[in-house]
Write a protein that holds these residues in place. Sequence first.
Motif, PDB file in Angstrom:
ATOM      1  N   ASP A 253     -17.714  36.044  -1.816  1.00 17.37           N
ATOM      2  CA  ASP A 253     -18.598  36.488  -2.317  1.00 17.37           C
ATOM      3  C   ASP A 253     -18.308  38.046  -2.710  1.00 17.37           C
ATOM      4  O   ASP A 253     -17.448  38.614  -2.386  1.00 17.37           O
ATOM      5  CB  ASP A 253     -19.729  36.872  -1.256  1.00 17.37           C
TER       6      ASP A 253
ATOM      7  N   PRO B 174     -22.515  32.343  -8.288  1.00 17.23           N
ATOM      8  CA  PRO B 174     -22.039  32.310  -6.891  1.00 17.23           C
ATOM      9  C   PRO B 174     -21.006  31.118  -6.735  1.00 17.23           C
ATOM     10  O   PRO B 174     -21.100  30.177  -7.345  1.00 17.23           O
ATOM     11  CB  PRO B 174     -23.271  31.930  -6.237  1.00 17.23           C
ATOM     12  N   SER B 175     -20.025  31.355  -5.777  1.00 18.71           N
ATOM     13  CA  SER B 175     -19.074  30.340  -5.608  1.00 18.71           C
ATOM     14  C   SER B 175     -19.604  29.203  -4.554  1.00 18.71           C
ATOM     15  O   SER B 175     -19.106  28.029  -4.575  1.00 18.71           O
ATOM     16  CB  SER B 175     -17.873  30.994  -4.818  1.00 18.71           C
TER      17      SER B 175
ATOM     18  N   GLN C 184     -21.054  27.270  -0.759  1.00 13.15           N
ATOM     19  CA  GLN C 184     -20.518  27.554   0.447  1.00 13.15           C
ATOM     20  C   GLN C 184     -19.624  26.335   0.649  1.00 13.15           C
ATOM     21  O   GLN C 184     -18.833  26.188   1.788  1.00 13.15           O
ATOM     22  CB  GLN C 184     -21.768  27.007   1.342  1.00 13.15           C
TER      23      GLN C 184
END
Length: 383
Positions: A226, A250-251, A253
Amino acid sequence: MSSFGFKKRTKQAVVAGCAVLTFSVTAHADAFLDDAVAFNGTILHLQTDVPGLIVGAVRDGDTAIAGFGETQPNSGIVPDGDTVFRIGSITKVFAGEMLAHAVARDEVAFTDPATQHLTGRLGDALTRHPPMRLIDLTTHAAGLPREVPRADSPPNDPFATITHDAFADWLDDTDLLFSPGSSIAYSNFGFDLLSTALSEAGSAPYRDLLADRITEPLGMSDTGFDLTETMKYRLMTGHAPDGTPLPNVPSGQIITGSGGLHSTANDLLRWMQWHLGQAGPDAEVRFLDHAVYVQRDAMNMVLSMDESGRMDAMGLGWVAMNPTAQRPFILQKAGALQGQMSYIAFAPNHGTAVFVSINQFDFAAAYAMTEFANAFLATLSGY
């Protein structure tokens, strides 16, 4: 300011035909290395004409970094050692090192079946397949596909539908591509199973384990899944093949083993300095991480492993290239995600490493980047 030296931001005009190139140089004690990185990086940027490019190198413990072009369109900001970018599948060799840490701590063994460290629905789904070992996951030899079919994700969160349930669905309904350990086929899926297994074995979230065991001890404060607020201001924008800027996303979870990390050239060269060290409390981890575990000639087939140089063997995520008359033994890994393409390689027997990153999906440029890095690494190694 980096602990490796002072930063010198400079504009230089390089005439090659009609080309004028603007770049920044991070200067260090080894003036020869600084000049070699700046000159060779200049040629590579002129050759590829990508929006932004960063070159870094390590030789005998010294480092040098040069940046070219812009971090974002029309920003006038030249990339440097603190510029943040995605490293894509270079994340996999962090996962490989995490496996080495877990083995050194007696949390796992290389030959443990994955089912021993994957519980719940994932573990249950794996039991219907021939046993795959942790070493099979980290050498792309588990018989898993590159990606798992999944539902479409929203454009602003493209990795949202990569889930453990999607993994379990595939394992429930589909046979492996080949018997584990018999062939090699590049697999993001396998590395995300690996990071999940290491999290269970270490009794902590994988992100926390990676910080505790790799990034925090080395002071790699800009390496993570993040973006912090300070990292966002230093982010380099990726570009599509047609040159269109791509948004930051965003990557998620799940892609913690396969491709979710961000980093900087300064952080990656710190990491390379650790890899090229000899002593210290993690000497056993380094020894395990630099070994090769699967030879190419023992495999029935090898798929999608030669884009950055022909694979002779596999380490813990590292692609191993045997020495020749023109180059040393090399461990290398490439990565690409969201308009960023990067490559890192080192010669453990020569104390040398090279890192390159470009910010456009341009496969001709990517091939030029890896060819350049391998040749430059050979030069720095005395070949």
